[in-house]
Design a protein around this motif. Sequence first.
Motif, mmCIF file in Angstrom:
data_model
loop_
_atom_site.group_PDB
_atom_site.id
_atom_site.type_symbol
_atom_site.label_atom_id
_atom_site.label_comp_id
_atom_site.label_asym_id
_atom_site.label_seq_id
_atom_site.Cartn_x
_atom_site.Cartn_y
_atom_site.Cartn_z
ATOM 1 N N MET A 151 23.205 23.360 62.358
ATOM 2 C CA MET A 151 23.606 21.955 62.403
ATOM 3 C C MET A 151 25.121 21.854 62.566
ATOM 4 N N GLU A 152 25.555 21.074 63.527
ATOM 5 C CA GLU A 152 26.985 20.883 63.747
ATOM 6 C C GLU A 152 27.527 19.855 62.756
ATOM 7 N N ARG A 153 28.580 20.234 62.031
ATOM 8 C CA ARG A 153 29.208 19.327 61.071
ATOM 9 C C ARG A 153 30.299 18.483 61.739
ATOM 10 N N CYS A 154 31.129 19.123 62.563
ATOM 11 C CA CYS A 154 32.215 18.422 63.245
ATOM 12 C C CYS A 154 32.846 19.391 64.232
ATOM 13 N N ARG A 155 33.829 18.904 64.992
ATOM 14 C CA ARG A 155 34.557 19.752 65.940
ATOM 15 C C ARG A 155 36.048 19.702 65.629
ATOM 16 N N ILE A 156 36.683 20.863 65.767
ATOM 17 C CA ILE A 156 38.122 20.946 65.516
ATOM 18 C C ILE A 156 38.852 20.548 66.793
ATOM 19 N N GLY A 157 39.351 19.328 66.818
ATOM 20 C CA GLY A 157 40.024 18.827 68.004
ATOM 21 C C GLY A 157 41.520 19.082 68.019
ATOM 22 N N ASP A 158 42.082 19.517 66.896
ATOM 23 C CA ASP A 158 43.524 19.757 66.815
ATOM 24 C C ASP A 158 43.898 20.964 67.675
ATOM 25 N N LYS A 159 44.815 20.756 68.614
ATOM 26 C CA LYS A 159 45.181 21.807 69.562
ATOM 27 C C LYS A 159 45.864 22.996 68.897
ATOM 28 N N SER B 247 34.121 29.331 65.767
ATOM 29 C CA SER B 247 34.497 30.232 66.851
ATOM 30 C C SER B 247 35.884 29.917 67.371
ATOM 31 N N GLU B 248 36.509 30.910 67.977
ATOM 32 C CA GLU B 248 37.712 30.638 68.749
ATOM 33 C C GLU B 248 37.349 29.732 69.917
ATOM 34 N N GLY B 249 38.353 29.021 70.433
ATOM 35 C CA GLY B 249 38.129 28.139 71.568
ATOM 36 C C GLY B 249 38.538 26.715 71.262
ATOM 37 N N LYS B 250 38.876 25.965 72.294
ATOM 38 C CA LYS B 250 39.291 24.583 72.127
ATOM 39 C C LYS B 250 38.097 23.716 71.753
ATOM 40 N N ASN B 251 38.350 22.739 70.866
ATOM 41 C CA ASN B 251 37.316 21.788 70.428
ATOM 42 C C ASN B 251 36.097 22.522 69.876
ATOM 43 N N SER B 252 36.351 23.568 69.109
ATOM 44 C CA SER B 252 35.278 24.413 68.594
ATOM 45 C C SER B 252 34.519 23.704 67.471
ATOM 46 N N PRO B 253 33.179 23.785 67.459
ATOM 47 C CA PRO B 253 32.415 23.151 66.385
ATOM 48 C C PRO B 253 32.390 23.999 65.120
ATOM 49 N N ILE B 254 32.306 23.342 63.986
ATOM 50 C CA ILE B 254 31.964 23.995 62.729
ATOM 51 C C ILE B 254 30.496 23.698 62.488
ATOM 52 N N ARG B 255 29.705 24.762 62.414
ATOM 53 C CA ARG B 255 28.265 24.614 62.230
ATOM 54 C C ARG B 255 27.885 25.055 60.828
ATOM 55 N N ALA B 256 26.764 24.546 60.332
ATOM 56 C CA ALA B 256 26.314 24.864 58.980
ATOM 57 C C ALA B 256 24.874 25.337 58.997
ATOM 58 N N ILE B 257 24.612 26.425 58.286
ATOM 59 C CA ILE B 257 23.256 26.869 58.002
ATOM 60 C C ILE B 257 22.947 26.379 56.592
ATOM 61 N N GLU B 258 22.188 25.313 56.484
ATOM 62 C CA GLU B 258 21.911 24.725 55.174
ATOM 63 C C GLU B 258 20.963 25.613 54.372
ATOM 64 N N GLY B 259 21.199 25.690 53.073
ATOM 65 C CA GLY B 259 20.335 26.476 52.209
ATOM 66 C C GLY B 259 20.529 27.971 52.317
ATOM 67 N N ALA B 260 21.659 28.408 52.852
ATOM 68 C CA ALA B 260 21.871 29.840 53.071
ATOM 69 C C ALA B 260 21.916 30.615 51.755
ATOM 70 N N VAL B 261 22.556 30.057 50.739
ATOM 71 C CA VAL B 261 22.651 30.754 49.450
ATOM 72 C C VAL B 261 21.265 30.945 48.843
ATOM 73 N N ASP B 262 20.442 29.893 48.860
ATOM 74 C CA ASP B 262 19.084 30.005 48.320
ATOM 75 C C ASP B 262 18.255 30.991 49.132
ATOM 76 N N LEU B 263 18.440 30.990 50.439
ATOM 77 C CA LEU B 263 17.718 31.921 51.309
ATOM 78 C C LEU B 263 18.034 33.363 50.950
ATOM 79 N N ALA B 264 19.314 33.644 50.738
ATOM 80 C CA ALA B 264 19.717 35.006 50.390
ATOM 81 C C ALA B 264 19.147 35.419 49.038
ATOM 82 N N ARG B 265 19.172 34.511 48.090
ATOM 83 C CA ARG B 265 18.677 34.839 46.748
ATOM 84 C C ARG B 265 17.169 35.048 46.739
ATOM 85 N N SER B 266 16.449 34.306 47.564
ATOM 86 C CA SER B 266 14.991 34.384 47.540
ATOM 87 C C SER B 266 14.447 35.568 48.327
#
Length: 312
Positions: free
Chosen positions: A1-9, A239-258
């Motif tokens: 899931m994309e949370r937002c994009r880093i638009g700052d140059k 990722s590196e690159g212009k206007n790069s998105p920050i993505r989230a894997i929800e529930g990752a901590v619970d997934l690792a523990r389970s």
Amino acid sequence: MERCRIGDKRIGELSGLASDGKNWYAMNDGGTKLTVYVLNKSCAVQRVITNSTDPFDVEDLARGSDGTLWLADTGDNRKQRETVALHALSPNGKSTLYRLTYPDGPHDVEALLLDRNNVPYLVSKEPFGEARVYRPAGKLSAPGPTPLEKVGAVALRSTSTPGGPVGAGIGSVLVTGGAVNADGTVVALRTYTEAYLFSAPDGDIAAALARKPVRVPLPNEEQGEAIAFDSDGSLLSGSEGKNSPIRAIEGAVDLARSQGGEQRTDPAPTSDGSGQAQPPAESSSSLGAFAVAGLLALGVVFFFSRRKRNAS
């Protein structure tokens, strides 16, 4: 899931990411001074923390329990540095330099892990063989150097997940970043195309990296190097690159523990990010093909590297 994009140059080469639950902290690869951008969760820069120290090649970022930002000045594509360094950067911009030496010669390292006691671990980026895990053999001294000791190794199998600057296969085994969640019970390593989640119920990072990980694909990132845990248990990637998105894997901590926790005795189990176990990651079709891919990877990684003089 994309949370937002880093638009700052100013953030075009995102390499390190951390979270305090309220804000995110972002760092570029390389640079001529220590610089960390404080972002809100809409990816907007709120302020900048800087110090005039000129690093050689910073590659990853971690946040300590006391708010100190640790920058891993450990990039060494040519494997010729006599020492590498960690920079402890306070929120007010004060920096302390800690030089480090490997017990077995130079290594290129892009992953920093910080345990609940603020002990740093470095994980090497290896196109062939296992990624090596190091930590200080004693208490850090400034400026040092403090000797490192090898405390483990991580073997990753290649996959066909698309993305990264070196293509499928080899990019899936090159460790480009690391993170530990706030209470120190889950560890993540990333490659250009994958995240691997390790359960650390006792907070022991070396023991965690000897367990079976859960694999979460991170497809189609241009040059994925940044990874962090957020306070809600999500795993953030960038990722590196212009206007790069920050993505989230929800529930990752619970997934690792389970799904994590067993001592690793066979190839790592995998996950598609939905929490459903998948078959083991596929291996390269032949040693020859893997070797060719490795040589291509070395060339591309060298091309993307930026040589900086070592911090004084």
